[in-house]
Design an enzyme around this catalytic site. Structure first.
Site, PDB file in Angstrom:
ATOM      1  N   GLU A   4     -20.992   1.532 -22.884  1.00 29.96           N
ATOM      2  CA  GLU A   4     -20.806   2.260 -24.135  1.00 29.96           C
ATOM      3  C   GLU A   4     -21.961   2.060 -25.113  1.00 29.96           C
ATOM      4  OE1 GLU A   4     -17.089   2.172 -26.084  1.00 29.96           O
ATOM      5  OE2 GLU A   4     -15.937   2.728 -24.316  1.00 29.96           O
ATOM      6  N   HIS A  21       0.822  -1.200   0.000  1.00 31.05           N
ATOM      7  CA  HIS A  21       0.000   0.000   0.000  1.00 31.05           C
ATOM      8  C   HIS A  21       0.864   1.262   0.000  1.00 31.05           C
ATOM      9  CE1 HIS A  21      -3.657  -2.352   1.780  1.00 31.05           C
ATOM     10  NE2 HIS A  21      -3.289  -2.764   0.593  1.00 31.05           N
ATOM     11  N   TRP A  78     -16.895   8.261 -37.805  1.00 28.95           N
ATOM     12  CA  TRP A  78     -16.749   8.528 -36.367  1.00 28.95           C
ATOM     13  C   TRP A  78     -17.468   9.813 -36.043  1.00 28.95           C
ATOM     14  CZ3 TRP A  78     -14.924   4.815 -33.399  1.00 28.95           C
ATOM     15  CH2 TRP A  78     -14.049   3.864 -33.936  1.00 28.95           C
ATOM     16  N   GLU A  99       1.344   3.827   2.067  1.00 26.75           N
ATOM     17  CA  GLU A  99       2.163   4.168   3.229  1.00 26.75           C
ATOM     18  C   GLU A  99       3.434   3.318   3.292  1.00 26.75           C
ATOM     19  OE1 GLU A  99      -2.098   3.622   4.829  1.00 26.75           O
ATOM     20  OE2 GLU A  99      -0.993   3.118   3.003  1.00 26.75           O
TER      21      GLU A  99
END
Length: 380
Positions: free
Chosen positions: A294, A50, A170, A52
């Site tokens: 999507e 992690h 597109w 830390e």
């Protein structure tokens, strides 16, 4: 000491883990001693150390007497890694500054309590709103065990996602398409309906950016998908999950299984559509914390109608197509007072396009509860 300054740096580091750490949260940490940064770290990948710990391991000198900044409460339980709070106590910092608490019931204030009981000064809530915002997927998933759902579509200025013939490539500009691929990397899974597959034959990968491919999910109640579809190819690069019903073509089901493509049979609603609530619960049980939707229009509309979506990203191109396919279909809303509310989070340009990044407006109490047979389990 400027707590906000160093927490902003911790947040910058945390964002580097986007797409790699899920279903864990993105976390950054900074160690400051005598007004100097002596160590930095972030959670790089699920199952690894992690933030830390990485900051402490990379520190240039002892962290004793320092101030340690961390964007999320240090974990206090054994999960994929040992508790971070034990290592923090052992290095004897003077102070720990935490962006926000961890809602996981196995943490939720316990890490803070351990630090305080060991004589370490603790400050909580520095840039808390931002610290929670970057982990909105994790926060929903860890509390309710269902994924955070993002709807994304590109449309013309007059609201069409395709022409009247179904042609859509597109609508958006190349910079917007690269942005869309970064969104895919940032989510655990990407969801489309069979209509999108049949009309566009998409790959749904992150070809345009560096990143990991999400799990590709196709809703196909009768398994109409052709075996030549690109989304069924190269499963070693990106896995595909076909979600279907008891009405599925049994021969096609067998063929998909023979190819190593996973299928999931779910019940249908009264409308005849796949039960989306059940789907989200199933995905949550698999550790999928975020889903990017999507299309097509039917799925986008159904998720909005059932209040199952959390985020909406609309890419608006400076084009007019006239009559065509709308992004959102019939919602049976007859007055503006009942229109679905949104909060615009960001509005910016990509190439020639305008991108609106928003969140669905809803009271916190309407969030979906965790299923009673799915207890909340620590992941990190």
């Amino acid at each position: 000491m400027n707590d906000e300054f160093y927490m902003k740096r911790a947040l910058q580091l945390a964002r580097k883990g986007e797409g790699w750490v899920s279903p864990n949260p993105m976390v950054g940490s900074v160690i400051v001693k005598n007004d100097r940064i002596i160590g930095e770290g972030y959670h790089r990948k699920f199952g690894e150390a992690h933030a830390e710990i990485n900051a402490l391991n990379g520190a240039k000198e002892s962290a004793e007497g320092s101030t340690i900044y961390v964007s999320l409460e240090p974990c206090s339980h054994y999960g994929k890694t040992p508790p971070c709070v034990e290592r923090l106590v052992a290095c004897r910092p003077k102070r720990v500054v935490i962006g926000t608490t961890d809602p996981n019931p196995l943490v939720a204030g316990r890490g803070i309590g351990i630090l305080k009981r060991n004589g370490i000064e603790v400050t909580v809530g520095v840039l808390e709103e931002v610290c929670r915002e970057i982990n909105e997927s994790f926060l929903k998933f860890i509390q309710f065990r269902i994924p955070f759902v993002t709807l994304k579509y590109a449309q013309t200025l007059d609201g069409r996602i395709a022409t009247s013939t179904g042609h859509s490539r597109w609508i958006s500009s190349p910079p917007s398409r690269r942005f869309a691929h970064r969104l895919r990397h940032a989510h655990d899974a990407i969801l489309v309906g069979i209509g999108t597959v049949l009309s566009d034959d998409p790959e749904l990968t992150v070809r345009l950016v560096r990143g990991k491919n999400p799990l590709r999910i196709v809703l196909d109640s009768r398994l109409r998908i052709p075996l030549t579809a690109r989304i069924l190819q190269e499963q070693d690069q990106a896995k595909t999950l076909m979600v279907t019903t008891d009405h599925a073509d049994r021969k096609k089901l067998s063929q998909l299984n023979d190819r190593g493509i996973e299928t999931l049979i779910l019940p249908v609603e009264s409308s005849g559509r796949i039960d989306l609530n059940r789907l989200l619960r199933e995905l949550g049980s698999r550790g999928i914390a975020s889903v990017l939707v999507e299309g097509g229009s039917g799925i986008l509309t159904a998720l909005m109608a059932q209040d199952l979506a959390d985020r909406l990203i609309a890419i608006i191109a400076p084009k007019i197509s006239g009559r065509g396919i709308e992004a959102v279909g019939q919602l049976n809303i007859t007055s503006m007072g009942k229109a679905i509310g949104l909060v615009f989070r960001k509005i910016y340009r990509k190439g020639d396009d305008l991108i609106i990044d928003s969140r669905f407006r809803r009271p916190a109490e309407t969030s979906h509860p965790a299923p009673p047979d799915k207890p909340i389990i620590p992941l990190r």
